[in-house]
Scaffold this motif. Structure first.
Motif, PDB file in Angstrom:
ATOM      1  N   ASP A   1      19.169   3.399 -12.982  1.00  0.00           N
ATOM      2  CA  ASP A   1      18.966   4.835 -13.220  1.00  0.00           C
ATOM      3  C   ASP A   1      17.711   5.374 -12.553  1.00  0.00           C
ATOM      4  OD1 ASP A   1      17.044   3.633 -14.790  1.00  0.00           O
ATOM      5  OD2 ASP A   1      17.512   4.760 -16.618  1.00  0.00           O
ATOM      6  N   ARG A   2      16.995   4.522 -11.816  1.00  0.00           N
ATOM      7  CA  ARG A   2      15.839   4.982 -11.056  1.00  0.00           C
ATOM      8  C   ARG A   2      15.601   4.033  -9.888  1.00  0.00           C
ATOM      9  NH1 ARG A   2      13.218   2.439 -15.664  1.00  0.00           N
ATOM     10  NH2 ARG A   2      11.505   1.039 -15.076  1.00  0.00           N
TER      11      ARG A   2
ATOM     12  N   PRO B   1       3.491  17.116 -10.136  1.00  0.00           N
ATOM     13  CA  PRO B   1       4.694  16.905  -9.321  1.00  0.00           C
ATOM     14  C   PRO B   1       4.708  17.751  -8.053  1.00  0.00           C
ATOM     15  CG  PRO B   1       5.269  17.141 -11.639  1.00  0.00           C
ATOM     16  CD  PRO B   1       3.826  17.506 -11.517  1.00  0.00           C
TER      17      PRO B   1
ATOM     18  N   GLU C   1      14.587  12.086  -0.286  1.00  0.00           N
ATOM     19  CA  GLU C   1      15.541  13.171  -0.040  1.00  0.00           C
ATOM     20  C   GLU C   1      14.989  14.187   0.955  1.00  0.00           C
ATOM     21  OE1 GLU C   1      18.062  13.196  -4.226  1.00  0.00           O
ATOM     22  OE2 GLU C   1      16.211  14.381  -4.097  1.00  0.00           O
TER      23      GLU C   1
ATOM     24  N   HIS D   1      10.054   6.109 -14.646  1.00  0.00           N
ATOM     25  CA  HIS D   1      10.945   7.193 -14.250  1.00  0.00           C
ATOM     26  C   HIS D   1      10.203   8.321 -13.517  1.00  0.00           C
ATOM     27  CE1 HIS D   1      13.753   5.219 -17.049  1.00  0.00           C
ATOM     28  NE2 HIS D   1      14.691   5.845 -16.375  1.00  0.00           N
ATOM     29  N   ALA D   2       9.020   8.677 -14.007  1.00  0.00           N
ATOM     30  CA  ALA D   2       8.291   9.790 -13.389  1.00  0.00           C
ATOM     31  C   ALA D   2       7.893   9.455 -11.955  1.00  0.00           C
ATOM     32  CB  ALA D   2       7.060  10.140 -14.218  1.00  0.00           C
TER      33      ALA D   2
ATOM     34  N   ASP E   1      10.923   9.328  -9.665  1.00  0.00           N
ATOM     35  CA  ASP E   1      11.435  10.655  -9.315  1.00  0.00           C
ATOM     36  C   ASP E   1      10.665  11.240  -8.134  1.00  0.00           C
ATOM     37  OD1 ASP E   1      13.197  12.956  -9.955  1.00  0.00           O
ATOM     38  OD2 ASP E   1      11.290  13.962 -10.338  1.00  0.00           O
TER      39      ASP E   1
ATOM     40  N   SER F   1      -0.095  13.937 -14.157  1.00  0.00           N
ATOM     41  CA  SER F   1       0.965  14.235 -13.204  1.00  0.00           C
ATOM     42  C   SER F   1       0.795  15.618 -12.602  1.00  0.00           C
ATOM     43  CB  SER F   1       2.332  14.139 -13.913  1.00  0.00           C
ATOM     44  OG  SER F   1       3.376  14.455 -13.034  1.00  0.00           O
TER      45      SER F   1
ATOM     46  N   ARG G   1      11.929   9.490  -5.108  1.00  0.00           N
ATOM     47  CA  ARG G   1      13.263  10.009  -4.754  1.00  0.00           C
ATOM     48  C   ARG G   1      13.143  11.331  -4.000  1.00  0.00           C
ATOM     49  NH1 ARG G   1      18.414  11.268  -8.811  1.00  0.00           N
ATOM     50  NH2 ARG G   1      19.650  12.383  -7.252  1.00  0.00           N
ATOM     51  N   ARG G   2      12.278  12.217  -4.463  1.00  0.00           N
ATOM     52  CA  ARG G   2      12.098  13.497  -3.772  1.00  0.00           C
ATOM     53  C   ARG G   2      11.623  13.287  -2.340  1.00  0.00           C
ATOM     54  NH1 ARG G   2       9.021  17.542  -8.027  1.00  0.00           N
ATOM     55  NH2 ARG G   2      10.123  16.915  -9.931  1.00  0.00           N
TER      56      ARG G   2
ATOM     57  N   TYR H   1       0.840  11.303  -9.200  1.00  0.00           N
ATOM     58  CA  TYR H   1       1.145  10.771 -10.529  1.00  0.00           C
ATOM     59  C   TYR H   1       0.311   9.515 -10.758  1.00  0.00           C
ATOM     60  CZ  TYR H   1       3.819   8.554 -14.314  1.00  0.00           C
ATOM     61  OH  TYR H   1       4.203   7.951 -15.492  1.00  0.00           O
TER      62      TYR H   1
ATOM     63  N   GLU I   1      13.043   0.144  -9.771  1.00  0.00           N
ATOM     64  CA  GLU I   1      12.819   0.082 -11.219  1.00  0.00           C
ATOM     65  C   GLU I   1      11.881  -1.039 -11.640  1.00  0.00           C
ATOM     66  OE1 GLU I   1      16.097  -2.660 -10.246  1.00  0.00           O
ATOM     67  OE2 GLU I   1      15.705  -0.571  -9.749  1.00  0.00           O
TER      68      GLU I   1
END
Length: 405
Positions: free
Chosen positions: A177-178, A345, A197, A186-187, A190, A343, A193-194, A350, A181
């Motif tokens: 899910d991340r 974002p 992308e 998760h933070a 994310d 954080s 991931r950004r 972070y 891992e």
């Protein structure tokens, strides 16, 4: 008279061992190195940069052939070792070369895992592990080609970014899910991931590959939820396992890896192992830092010095798509511990500290990793944090003030 030392494997761990050995007692051994690849040891860390065209193959080279010759090392390339006869103390290489040894070092690395799914043997499916893999991927990744990368660890992310840079329409699939891992919460994941992308990679999490489809070569991936993703190229980056077949066939003790003690000695006192193929105190490592520490210990031991390997406290420091990332110790917060986080974002920043009984157990930084060395030292030492340490670790230590005139 020189002892005959044969080193099977010519990767980064092997070369570091040879460098340290020759620095100490270059004339003690008659050294022969056997490598399965057609070139001498190179920097695997730069494979993603090579894939994306940021560096050329020459930039990945560590030592030229002249270095081996200058140090009296016989280098055999493009010929894998196929058998070890421990009774006669010989190694069979390639079609018929037989090398006698007094001491043998196995630095055979690891092999990429291929998912046990239908269609995984179709042409167009490659791993991302060595120079040959990079060449195969670049041949297949023409602009507009549809590429799918399976695996959201570091190598998978780097392969996806490299493919996107080549102009391929790239999708990254990860079953968890991340992303990353094991290193990121998760933070932090994310933010990574950004960044991925933003480089043109489509990311799909909790995506379990059910099968590869195609007539004669790969054409699509079918996921467990029924979705289908068109693909001209599939890159597998779902992990590695220690290469143990050569050792096991010779009767050496093998678990997850080739079992060694604190001096990197296997169950045969004349045979040693180090790097990704070695299992030490039940642990195998797939990172460069432990391999280098093991190489240092083994070189000292074979030169008659007192040396012992006690294991490596793992940390990760890297750039993911240009974004600095650092992780050490615990990522998730165990019972009885607390998390201190900061954080931003929008700025891609972070920081997270995992603390218990006023001791630092783990840290995750994204975007600004200036305090990573301090974090590693605190985690390894287990010393208690001073009152101001939390603020300095989260917000950064203040710059030193200039001296008054």
């Amino acid at each position: 008279m020189q002892e005959r030392l044969v080193v099977v494997g010519n990767g980064m761990a092997s070369l570091r061992f040879l460098e340290r050995l020759t620095e100490r007692q270059g004339g003690r051994y008659a050294v022969t190195v056997v490598g399965a690849e057609p070139v001498a040891a190179y920097n695997r860390v730069l494979l993603s940069s090579l894939l994306g065209g940021e560096v050329d193959e020459a930039a990945c080279t560590f030592r030229g052939l002249d270095w081996y010759a200058d140090h009296g090392i016989t280098l055999v390339t493009g010929a894998p070792a196929t058998a070890i006869d421990r009774e006669s103390r010989t190694v069979r290489v390639g079609e018929g070369l037989v090398l006698p040894y007094d001491r043998l070092v196995l630095a055979v690395g690891s092999v990429p895992i291929r998912l046990p799914r239908p269609g995984m043997d179709l042409p167009g499916i490659v791993t991302f592990r060595d120079l040959a893999d990079v060449a195969a991927i670049r041949r297949a990744a023409a602009p507009g080609a549809r590429a799918v990368v399976i695996g959201g660890g570091l190598l998978g992310l780097e392969a996806a970014v490299g493919l996107a840079r080549l102009g391929a329409e790239t999708t990254l699939l990860h079953v968890m899910d991340r992303l990353m891992e094991r290193q990121l919460d998760h933070a932090a994941a994310d933010l990574v991931r950004r960044a991925i992308e933003a480089r043109g990679v489509r990311v799909r999490l909790e995506a379990d590959t059910a099968a590869v489809e195609g007539e004669g070569r790969v054409e699509a991936l079918r996921l467990a939820d029924g979705a289908t993703i068109p693909a001209d190229l599939v890159v597998l980056s779902v992990g590695v396992r220690p290469s143990t077949s050569l050792a096991a066939a010779s009767g050496l003790a093998v678990g997850r890896g080739i079992r060694v003690d604190d001096r990197m000695t296997t169950s045969d006192p004349s045979v040693f192992a180090l790097g990704e193929c070695a299992e030490h105190r039940g642990m195998t490592y797939g990172l460069v830092e432990p391999a280098y520490e093991q190489a240092e210990v083994l070189a000292r031991h074979l030169c008659g010095e007192a040396a012992a390997y006690a294991g490596t406290a793992l940390s990760t420091s890297l750039k993911v798509s240009g974004l600095p990332v650092f992780s050490a110790g615990l990522v998730d917060v165990p019972e009885g511990a607390e998390a201190v986080t900061w954080s931003d974002p929008a700025a891609g920043l972070y920081r997270k500290l995992v603390i218990a009984e006023n001791r630092l157990l783990g840290a995750v930084f994204v975007g600004d990793v200036a305090e990573q060395g301090w974090c590693k030292a605190l985690i390894r030492s287990g010393e208690r944090l001073a009152r101001a340490d939390r603020d300095d670790l989260i917000f950064g230590r203040p710059a030193p003030q200039p001296l008054a005139a």
